[in-house]
Design a protein around this motif. Structure first.
Motif, PDB file in Angstrom:
ATOM      1  N   LEU A 203     -21.175  -2.268  55.173  1.00 32.21           N
ATOM      2  CA  LEU A 203     -21.021  -2.054  56.481  1.00 32.21           C
ATOM      3  C   LEU A 203     -19.485  -1.807  57.259  1.00 32.21           C
ATOM      4  N   THR A 204     -18.893  -2.945  56.660  1.00 31.72           N
ATOM      5  CA  THR A 204     -17.554  -2.838  57.459  1.00 31.72           C
ATOM      6  C   THR A 204     -16.582  -1.520  56.919  1.00 31.72           C
ATOM      7  N   LEU A 205     -16.911  -1.246  55.691  1.00 34.92           N
ATOM      8  CA  LEU A 205     -16.079   0.084  55.446  1.00 34.92           C
ATOM      9  C   LEU A 205     -16.590   1.211  56.305  1.00 34.92           C
ATOM     10  N   ILE A 206     -18.073   1.153  56.491  1.00 33.26           N
ATOM     11  CA  ILE A 206     -18.493   2.414  57.290  1.00 33.26           C
ATOM     12  C   ILE A 206     -18.133   2.296  58.766  1.00 33.26           C
ATOM     13  N   ILE A 207     -17.984   1.089  59.304  1.00 35.47           N
ATOM     14  CA  ILE A 207     -17.703   1.075  60.710  1.00 35.47           C
ATOM     15  C   ILE A 207     -16.100   1.114  60.764  1.00 35.47           C
ATOM     16  N   GLY A 208     -15.227   0.720  60.029  1.00 30.37           N
ATOM     17  CA  GLY A 208     -13.803   1.079  59.866  1.00 30.37           C
ATOM     18  C   GLY A 208     -13.637   2.559  59.817  1.00 30.37           C
ATOM     19  N   THR A 209     -14.295   3.277  58.856  1.00 33.93           N
ATOM     20  CA  THR A 209     -14.236   4.725  58.746  1.00 33.93           C
ATOM     21  C   THR A 209     -14.656   5.399  60.175  1.00 33.93           C
ATOM     22  N   LEU A 210     -15.783   4.914  60.884  1.00 38.71           N
ATOM     23  CA  LEU A 210     -16.039   5.552  61.720  1.00 38.71           C
ATOM     24  C   LEU A 210     -15.017   5.336  63.021  1.00 38.71           C
TER      25      LEU A 210
ATOM     26  N   PHE B 277     -13.382   8.366  64.944  1.00 38.95           N
ATOM     27  CA  PHE B 277     -13.619   8.656  66.281  1.00 38.95           C
ATOM     28  C   PHE B 277     -12.998   7.874  67.482  1.00 38.95           C
ATOM     29  N   GLY B 278     -11.692   7.070  66.980  1.00 36.27           N
ATOM     30  CA  GLY B 278     -11.025   6.494  67.837  1.00 36.27           C
ATOM     31  C   GLY B 278      -9.963   7.400  68.294  1.00 36.27           C
ATOM     32  N   ASN B 279      -9.395   6.695  69.428  1.00 36.92           N
ATOM     33  CA  ASN B 279      -8.247   7.359  70.343  1.00 36.92           C
ATOM     34  C   ASN B 279      -7.274   7.800  69.282  1.00 36.92           C
ATOM     35  N   ALA B 280      -6.580   8.831  69.372  1.00 36.33           N
ATOM     36  CA  ALA B 280      -5.377   9.357  68.337  1.00 36.33           C
ATOM     37  C   ALA B 280      -4.294   8.190  68.291  1.00 36.33           C
ATOM     38  N   THR B 281      -4.060   7.800  69.524  1.00 37.91           N
ATOM     39  CA  THR B 281      -2.606   6.875  69.538  1.00 37.91           C
ATOM     40  C   THR B 281      -2.841   5.667  68.968  1.00 37.91           C
ATOM     41  N   GLU B 282      -4.125   5.093  69.190  1.00 36.69           N
ATOM     42  CA  GLU B 282      -4.404   3.776  68.768  1.00 36.69           C
ATOM     43  C   GLU B 282      -5.437   3.911  67.740  1.00 36.69           C
ATOM     44  N   ARG B 283      -5.457   4.831  66.855  1.00 35.55           N
ATOM     45  CA  ARG B 283      -6.701   4.924  65.765  1.00 35.55           C
ATOM     46  C   ARG B 283      -6.608   3.856  64.742  1.00 35.55           C
ATOM     47  N   SER B 284      -5.282   3.553  64.214  1.00 38.29           N
ATOM     48  CA  SER B 284      -4.909   2.625  63.157  1.00 38.29           C
ATOM     49  C   SER B 284      -5.525   1.188  63.865  1.00 38.29           C
ATOM     50  N   MET B 285      -5.168   1.085  64.936  1.00 42.34           N
ATOM     51  CA  MET B 285      -5.513  -0.386  65.338  1.00 42.34           C
ATOM     52  C   MET B 285      -7.000  -0.728  65.704  1.00 42.34           C
ATOM     53  N   TYR B 286      -7.900   0.280  65.947  1.00 42.82           N
ATOM     54  CA  TYR B 286      -9.432   0.360  66.074  1.00 42.82           C
ATOM     55  C   TYR B 286      -9.921   0.217  64.511  1.00 42.82           C
ATOM     56  N   THR B 287      -9.164   0.741  63.677  1.00 42.37           N
ATOM     57  CA  THR B 287      -9.831   0.706  62.102  1.00 42.37           C
ATOM     58  C   THR B 287      -9.278  -0.804  61.833  1.00 42.37           C
ATOM     59  N   TYR B 288      -8.227  -1.211  62.055  1.00 45.09           N
ATOM     60  CA  TYR B 288      -7.822  -2.439  61.386  1.00 45.09           C
ATOM     61  C   TYR B 288      -8.521  -3.655  62.382  1.00 45.09           C
ATOM     62  N   SER B 289      -9.010  -3.310  63.569  1.00 47.97           N
ATOM     63  CA  SER B 289      -9.747  -4.280  64.267  1.00 47.97           C
ATOM     64  C   SER B 289     -11.042  -4.541  63.585  1.00 47.97           C
ATOM     65  N   ALA B 290     -11.572  -3.279  63.365  1.00 48.23           N
ATOM     66  CA  ALA B 290     -13.128  -3.158  62.801  1.00 48.23           C
ATOM     67  C   ALA B 290     -12.887  -3.684  61.155  1.00 48.23           C
ATOM     68  N   PHE B 291     -12.050  -3.536  60.602  1.00 47.80           N
ATOM     69  CA  PHE B 291     -11.836  -4.298  59.173  1.00 47.80           C
ATOM     70  C   PHE B 291     -11.796  -5.799  59.279  1.00 47.80           C
ATOM     71  N   VAL B 292     -10.914  -6.134  60.216  1.00 47.55           N
ATOM     72  CA  VAL B 292     -10.665  -7.661  60.584  1.00 47.55           C
ATOM     73  C   VAL B 292     -12.177  -8.628  61.027  1.00 47.55           C
ATOM     74  N   GLY B 293     -12.752  -7.545  61.747  1.00 49.86           N
ATOM     75  CA  GLY B 293     -14.278  -8.037  62.044  1.00 49.86           C
ATOM     76  C   GLY B 293     -15.274  -8.159  60.978  1.00 49.86           C
ATOM     77  N   GLY B 294     -15.070  -7.358  60.178  1.00 44.75           N
ATOM     78  CA  GLY B 294     -16.006  -7.288  59.070  1.00 44.75           C
ATOM     79  C   GLY B 294     -15.463  -8.379  57.962  1.00 44.75           C
ATOM     80  N   LEU B 295     -14.376  -8.514  57.805  1.00 42.84           N
ATOM     81  CA  LEU B 295     -13.412  -9.592  57.140  1.00 42.84           C
ATOM     82  C   LEU B 295     -14.050 -10.838  57.485  1.00 42.84           C
ATOM     83  N   ILE B 296     -13.946 -11.098  58.777  1.00 36.53           N
ATOM     84  CA  ILE B 296     -14.285 -12.316  59.374  1.00 36.53           C
ATOM     85  C   ILE B 296     -16.037 -12.726  59.101  1.00 36.53           C
TER      86      ILE B 296
END
Length: 162
Positions: free
Chosen positions: A54-61, A65-84
């Motif tokens: 589920l973490t991988l799916i949400i990170g990929t989404l 679908f994230g903002n192009a300028t902050e796409r990596s931070m949205y993805t990173y934040s989702a992965f951190v949430g899944g890790l926690i």
């Protein structure tokens, strides 16, 4: 002289509980054979695996679908949430596995392992939230918390799908 009518009757008393007879081993085995699905236990590692997926799916989404300028931070934040979400669960399960394989295996020892494992899980969750909040102040909290919340709901989903 008559007593008050409520003191004479037991109408305010709680009804007596039905007697519950403990089942014998043979009766329990017959119940298990009759409907084995009711007695299935959930493998904790399946829950952790579903949390990782589920973490991988949400990170990929978040990446697509994230903002192009902050796409990596949205993805990173989702992965951190899944890790926690899944790392403390994995620590808890590892603690229980150690207790199962222990030479001194007793119900009290296993209960101690459950309690200490749950304490480790809570402590790890709090420490991970604090560490990532201090280390990465520019985290996007919405994807982090959504992913964390959904990883917690994997327990319910696996239980319903069993």
């Amino acid at each position: 002289m008559s007593k008050h009518p409520l003191t004479q009757s037991n109408q305010w008393d709680e009804p007596e509980e039905d007697f519950v007879r403990p089942l014998s081993k043979a009766e329990m085995d017959a119940l298990r054979q009759k409907d084995p699905k009711k007695f299935m236990s959930i493998n904790g590692w399946v829950v952790v695996s579903s949390q990782i997926v589920l973490t991988l799916i949400i990170g990929t989404l978040c990446y697509f679908f994230g903002n192009a300028t902050e796409r990596s931070m949205y993805t990173y934040s989702a992965f951190v949430g899944g890790l926690i979400g899944f790392l403390p669960s994995a620590l808890f399960l590892a603690r229980l596995e150690v207790a199962k394989r222990s030479a001194i295996s007793s119900p009290g020892g296993y209960l101690t392992a459950v309690v200490s494992g749950e304490f480790l899980k809570i402590l790890a969750t709090v420490l991970l939230f604090i560490a990532f909040a201090l280390k990465q102040p520019d985290l996007k909290w919405i994807p982090l918390l959504v992913t964390y919340f959904l990883t917690l709901k994997c327990y319910l989903v696996v239980w319903v799908l069993r």
